[in-house]
Enzyme design. Structure first.
Site, short mmCIF file in Angstrom:
data_model
loop_
_atom_site.label_atom_id
_atom_site.label_comp_id
_atom_site.label_asym_id
_atom_site.label_seq_id
_atom_site.Cartn_x
_atom_site.Cartn_y
_atom_site.Cartn_z
NE ARG A 99 8.64 -23.10 9.41
CZ ARG A 99 7.70 -23.69 10.17
NH1 ARG A 99 6.42 -23.54 9.88
NH2 ARG A 99 8.06 -24.44 11.20
CE LYS B 183 12.65 -21.00 15.84
NZ LYS B 183 11.59 -21.97 15.47
#
Length: 452
Positions: free
Chosen positions: A15, A22
């Site tokens: 996402r 991330k």
């Protein structure tokens, strides 16, 4: 006893819409996983283990200087599976604190409470109460005792109404991990091995589950997308701004100051809007920082004024200096007391002595300037011949006329004067006047060209 710190950092973070893992996205200019490591290091005697997967090599490179061991999770089969990859490196007689590389702001004090529980043969669990617990595993209690954690997708209507949720952060003796992790099942809505299932195992065995709570939600806030990253960044920056004000700085607008490292202020410091500080910055008493300034790895002594749109990097600034506006102070610069570097002046690896002035549109690189020197507008030190850098030396009290080129290596003696527009290629002794420019020619009755 050394505490094993197991940091889960294998997730893809799809996402985030990024090629960067991330956990390497930054909060306050620092990768999130580094925040976790540094906060955990404050516990004292620790051995960090980082579980990596997606982008493993980039994570290794980023943490190359850290004293950590790595465990590779080739398949992402859940948090329980991730911790299991670190089992071979854990001390069977020790305790582990489980942390997450995308939850960067958990305080060391909070971690210490969990570790204390584990060292007393309890399972320390960090929980938090949220107004909107959607997406989190719910803490199920029976007469006040924690008996299980139920994930959102597996929860019934009654459990979904619970607002105490699991942060995923826990501490427990390693012998329990060694016993319990192989017993985990993937028979759930996600088809994953949940670390949270060890809570039910502990409860069934009569082990006390001691819950701790963070000081605020942001301590346990994870990052799944760039919106959440920005929210956490703003909260983090608000804390940095508050600390600056507590320590004696006046901020024109606390929401428009960014700290990406560590800033210390001595008191009565004034910082205008849009200031960015990076690395380690020390600011002395009565310093004024104008708007839109960027300061990195620098010390600025008392009484100095840094005017608008100035950049200072890896430099040492003395007392009562005057810098800017639109000055660029590059690495290796040292300004002595009362030195002045004015608008559109660039310095690099330059020592500028007490009371000396470099006021306008000038480049001073690889130079040593004495005290009370005046450097005229448009002056440059020609320090690079295409291969090597050379040094320019200017003695005390010298006067350098405007638009002078000082071709290094060259020295100008104390009290010497250089006429405007000169190109200096030879050394000048003290108190001499040097003029090195083409002879002026005036042509009378000259006709200016006109367009045909």
């Amino acid at each position: 006893m050394t505490t094993d710190i197991v940091i889960l950092a294998a997730g893809q973070g799809s996402r985030m819409k990024s090629a960067l893992p991330k956990v390497l996205h930054c909060v306050g200019g620092k990768p999130m996983v580094k925040h976790v490591l540094e906060n955990a290091a404050e516990l004292g005697s620790v051995q960090p283990h980082v579980v990596i997967g997606h982008g493993a090599e980039k994570v290794r490179e980023t943490l190359a200087d850290a004293a950590v061991t790595f465990a590779l999770q080739t398949e992402q089969l859940g948090t329980g599976h991730a911790v299991a990859q670190a089992l071979p490196a854990l001390d069977p007689a020790g305790v582990s604190l489980i942390l997450y590389g995308d939850v960067p702001l958990t305080r060391s004090e909070t971690m210490a409470e969990l570790v204390s529980s584990a060292q007393n043969d309890k399972l320390g669990l960090l929980t938090v109460k949220l107004d909107n617990p959607t997406g989190y595993g719910r803490i199920v209690r029976d007469n006040g005792r924690v008996v299980a954690i139920v994930e959102q997708k597996d929860a019934n209507a009654e459990q979904l109404a619970i607002n105490e949720v699991n942060t995923g952060i826990m501490a427990l003796p390693n012998r329990w991990l060694i016993d319990w992790l192989p017993q985990l099942s993937s028979d759930n809505a996600q088809g994953e091995y949940y670390l949270t299932d060890v809570i039910a195992m502990a409860s069934e065995r009569g082990i006390e589950i001691e819950t701790q709570h963070p000081s605020c939600e942001q301590e346990v806030q994870g990052v799944n997308n760039r919106v959440q990253l920005a929210e956490l960044e703003r909260w983090y920056q608000a804390q940095q701004a508050e600390q600056l004000m507590v320590n004696g700085a006046t901020l024109a607008d606390p929401s428009r100051v960014d700290v990406r490292g560590h800033v210390s202020v001595a008191g009565d410091v004034i910082i205008d809007v849009n200031a960015v500080f990076e690395g380690t910055v020390e600011i002395g008493k009565d310093v004024q920082i104008g708007p839109n300034c960027y300061i990195k790895n620098a010390s600025i002594a008392a009484g100095t004024v840094v005017k608008a749109n100035t950049v200072i990097e890896d430099a040492v600034i003395g007392e009562a200096c005057d810098i800017g506006p639109f000055a660029r102070i590059r690495p290796g610069t040292e300004l002595a007391t009362g030195a002045k570097v004015g608008n559109f002046v660039e310095t690099k690896k330059a020592k500028i002595g007490p009371g000396s002035k470099v006021n306008h549109l000038t480049y001073i690189g690889d130079a040593e300037i004495g005290s009370n020197v005046n450097v005229g507008a448009g002056t440059i030190t020609c320090n690079y011949d295409g291969v090597n850098k050379s040094k320019t030396e200017i003695g005390d009290g010298a006067f350098i006329g405007s638009n002078t080129s000082l071709v290094a290596p060259v020295s100008v003696g104390a009290g010497a004067t250089v006429g405007a527009g000169s190109t200096i290629t030879k050394n000048i002794d003290g108190d001499e006047l040097a003029v090195a420019r083409a002879k002026q020619v005036n042509l009378s009755n000259w006709q200016r060209p006109v367009k045909k």
